[in-house]
Every structure is written in C-alpha cells, then in structure tokens.
Design an enzyme around this catalytic site. Structure first.
Site, mmCIF file in Angstrom:
data_model
loop_
_atom_site.group_PDB
_atom_site.id
_atom_site.type_symbol
_atom_site.label_atom_id
_atom_site.label_comp_id
_atom_site.label_asym_id
_atom_site.label_seq_id
_atom_site.Cartn_x
_atom_site.Cartn_y
_atom_site.Cartn_z
ATOM 1 N N GLY A 71 26.115 -17.215 14.417
ATOM 2 C CA GLY A 71 25.208 -18.288 14.021
ATOM 3 C C GLY A 71 23.793 -17.894 13.650
ATOM 4 N N TRP A 73 22.549 -16.639 10.794
ATOM 5 C CA TRP A 73 22.127 -17.127 9.471
ATOM 6 C C TRP A 73 21.901 -18.631 9.524
ATOM 7 C CZ3 TRP A 73 24.454 -14.687 4.416
ATOM 8 C CH2 TRP A 73 24.219 -13.316 4.423
ATOM 9 N N ASP A 92 33.441 -21.187 10.346
ATOM 10 C CA ASP A 92 33.908 -19.851 10.755
ATOM 11 C C ASP A 92 35.235 -20.000 11.501
ATOM 12 O OD1 ASP A 92 32.230 -16.928 11.150
ATOM 13 O OD2 ASP A 92 34.069 -17.177 12.321
ATOM 14 N N ASP A 111 39.714 -21.675 9.059
ATOM 15 C CA ASP A 111 39.701 -20.838 7.857
ATOM 16 C C ASP A 111 39.020 -21.622 6.725
ATOM 17 O OD1 ASP A 111 40.264 -19.481 5.518
ATOM 18 O OD2 ASP A 111 42.377 -19.156 5.992
ATOM 19 N N ASP A 133 28.459 -14.594 4.680
ATOM 20 C CA ASP A 133 28.427 -13.274 5.340
ATOM 21 C C ASP A 133 29.830 -12.984 5.866
ATOM 22 O OD1 ASP A 133 27.079 -11.008 6.256
ATOM 23 O OD2 ASP A 133 26.533 -11.915 8.170
ATOM 24 N N LYS A 173 28.681 -11.603 0.837
ATOM 25 C CA LYS A 173 28.870 -10.223 1.315
ATOM 26 C C LYS A 173 30.163 -9.670 0.739
ATOM 27 C CE LYS A 173 29.538 -9.133 5.838
ATOM 28 N NZ LYS A 173 28.764 -8.779 7.039
HETATM 29 C C1 LIG Z 1 29.497 -10.581 10.147
HETATM 30 S S1 LIG Z 1 30.135 -12.077 10.820
HETATM 31 C C2 LIG Z 1 28.962 -13.275 10.286
HETATM 32 C C3 LIG Z 1 27.646 -13.226 11.039
HETATM 33 C C4 LIG Z 1 26.775 -14.444 10.764
HETATM 34 N N1 LIG Z 1 26.268 -14.463 9.391
HETATM 35 C C5 LIG Z 1 25.566 -14.505 11.687
HETATM 36 O O1 LIG Z 1 24.469 -14.250 11.196
HETATM 37 O O2 LIG Z 1 25.724 -14.813 12.864
HETATM 38 C C6 LIG Z 1 31.501 -12.387 9.761
HETATM 39 C C7 LIG Z 1 32.251 -13.659 10.096
HETATM 40 O O3 LIG Z 1 33.163 -13.991 9.050
HETATM 41 C C8 LIG Z 1 34.159 -14.800 9.643
HETATM 42 N N2 LIG Z 1 35.304 -15.014 8.742
HETATM 43 C C9 LIG Z 1 36.139 -14.094 8.227
HETATM 44 N N3 LIG Z 1 37.099 -14.689 7.489
HETATM 45 C C10 LIG Z 1 36.856 -16.035 7.522
HETATM 46 C C11 LIG Z 1 37.508 -17.174 6.958
HETATM 47 N N4 LIG Z 1 38.613 -17.065 6.199
HETATM 48 N N5 LIG Z 1 36.989 -18.395 7.212
HETATM 49 C C12 LIG Z 1 35.899 -18.521 8.000
HETATM 50 N N6 LIG Z 1 35.239 -17.479 8.558
HETATM 51 C C13 LIG Z 1 35.711 -16.239 8.325
HETATM 52 C C14 LIG Z 1 34.500 -14.041 10.918
HETATM 53 O O4 LIG Z 1 35.157 -14.856 11.859
HETATM 54 C C15 LIG Z 1 33.110 -13.576 11.376
HETATM 55 O O5 LIG Z 1 32.574 -14.410 12.366
#
Ligand SMILES: C[S@@+](CC[C@H](N)C(=O)[O-])C[C@H]1O[C@@H](n2cnc3c(N)ncnc32)[C@H](O)[C@@H]1O
Length: 217
Positions: A71, A73, A92, A111, A133, A173
C-alpha cells in the site's frame, strides 16, 4: 553465511521458506526512510521520483493503483498527490497493509484482470491516472519471470485503453527483457509522450523498470 534465495520477486525481495527475512534485510536508506515516514514498503520512493520528473497525478484525480499491496503507492498518492481531493481505487491479490485505510481509498482484493474485479474497476472509471507496480511471484528463471511480467504489463495497457480518460497518464512496471520495447511502441500510439524510467530507488540488482505514458490521445 550465504542464505539461499528460495523465491525472488524480481523487485529485489528474496523470500526464504521458514524465515521472515530476506538476504538483503539489512535495511537500506530507502527502507529506513519508509519506516520513519510510515510507509509499508520502500517502493514508495520509486513513485515519488516518477512523479517528480513526470507528474502523473494531480489533486482531484481518480486514480487506479494496480498491484497496490502492501500500500505504499496508495498511501503516497493519498497523502502527497491528491491532497485530500480525489479518489484511489486499489487492487491486489493481497490486502493492503494500511491501518487505517485512508478515506480516499476503495480497495479490492483479487486478480485485477479477472472478470469479477474488472467489472468493479470499471464501475469507478474512467480514470485520470492508472499506476501499476504489479509484479508476478517469481521463480528465479528470468525467462519465465519476464514473460509473466510482460503479460501483466500488457493487461494494464489493455485496461488503460479502455479505462483511462483522454489526457490521462499511465505508469507500468515491467521486468527488463520482456516485451518492453513492443509495449512502449504501443504506448507511443496511445499517448503524446511515452518513455522508460528506472528510478534510483530500484535496487541495484533489480531488473525492473517503468514505462510512463503521458497525455492520452
Ligand atoms: C511490488 S508489489 C507492489 C508494491 C506496492 N506498489 C506498494 O508500494 O506497496 C507487486 C504486487 O503486485 C501484485 N499482483 C501481481 N499480480 C496481480 C494481479 N493479477 N492482480 C492484482 N495484483 C497483482 C502482487 O500481489 C504484489 O502485491
């Protein structure tokens, strides 16, 4: 002693079974600063740099944050960018780790690209900015990981084609080596300006980078 990396998320975190810590758990300056400033992850400083060099969000905007957990961002957007005006829709696979969840935030767990969640995201759109991200759970096999990251990035572009307003902005990203150039090419057709930026806050051995689209046509 060398601690084996069981799963690396490509963004520099290395999860080890049976251990709550990472090989690089020694808190770096970004991690320490995030802790001091109340953010759940150091990734906040990547968005900070993106925003400083290429403003993507302004007060009053409706923002979609894809892959938002834990969380940082979302919290940074609430505190520093919207300044109390506007709203954030966060999604997420995992819940946000924010307590309390800011009043401007509506969070969904699931998802982002499933039919059910897409319908919910669409009900709040269209958006002034979409920031993603999102990163796959990585395997350590770079070819597999970049291809999963490329798939996520492509899905976000499709979401932006449908749900981003004219003049809206996009941040995505992607792991370098995936279809970064093709996606950038697609974005060049969608935005007046599209570019790649690797923020200084990315860990030195991370292969992630960010694609930025400004001013949707
Ligand atoms: C690097 S973390 C994000 C960090 C976030 N921007 C922060 O600042 O706290 C990447 C996130 O992408 C999520 N993610 C990956 N595939 C996803 C999807 N299909 N739908 C939703 N979230 C997804 C993962 O669960 C993970 O929490």
């Amino acid at each position: 002693m060398t601690i084996p990396c069981i799963v690396n998320n490509g963004a520099g975190l290395c999860y080890n079974q049976g251990m709550a810590t990472s090989r690089r758990d020694t808190a770096d300056s970004y991690t320490q600063r995030a802790h001091r400033e109340g953010y759940p992850a150091r990734s906040v400083y990547k968005l900070e740099e993106i925003q400083k060099t290429n403003p993507v969000i302004k007060p009053g905007d409706t923002v979609l944050d894809v892959g938002a957990a834990p969380g940082s961002w979302t919290l940074y957007t609430h505190r520093m960018l919207l300044k109390g005006k506007g709203q954030i829709i966060s999604v997420d696979l995992n819940p946000l780790n924010l307590n309390p969840v800011p009043p401007t935030v509506t969070a969904y767990v699931g998802d982002a690209f499933s039919k059910e969640i897409r319908e919910k995201l669409t009900s709040h759109g269209p958006y002034d900015a979409i920031i993603s991200d999102a990163a796959p759970m990585t395997t350590g096999n770079r070819t597999v990981d970049t291809s999963k990251s490329e798939w996520l990035a492509e899905q976000v572009v499709i979401l932006a084609q449908e749900q981003l307003k004219e003049h809206g902005n996009l941040v995505i990203k992607i792991f370098q080596g995936g279809g970064q150039q093709q996606i950038l090419q697609t974005m060049r057709g969608m935005f007046r300006k599209a570019k790649t930026l690797k923020p200084k806050a990315c860990r030195t051995d991370s292969f992630e980078t960010y694609l930025i689209g400004l001013d949707k046509i």
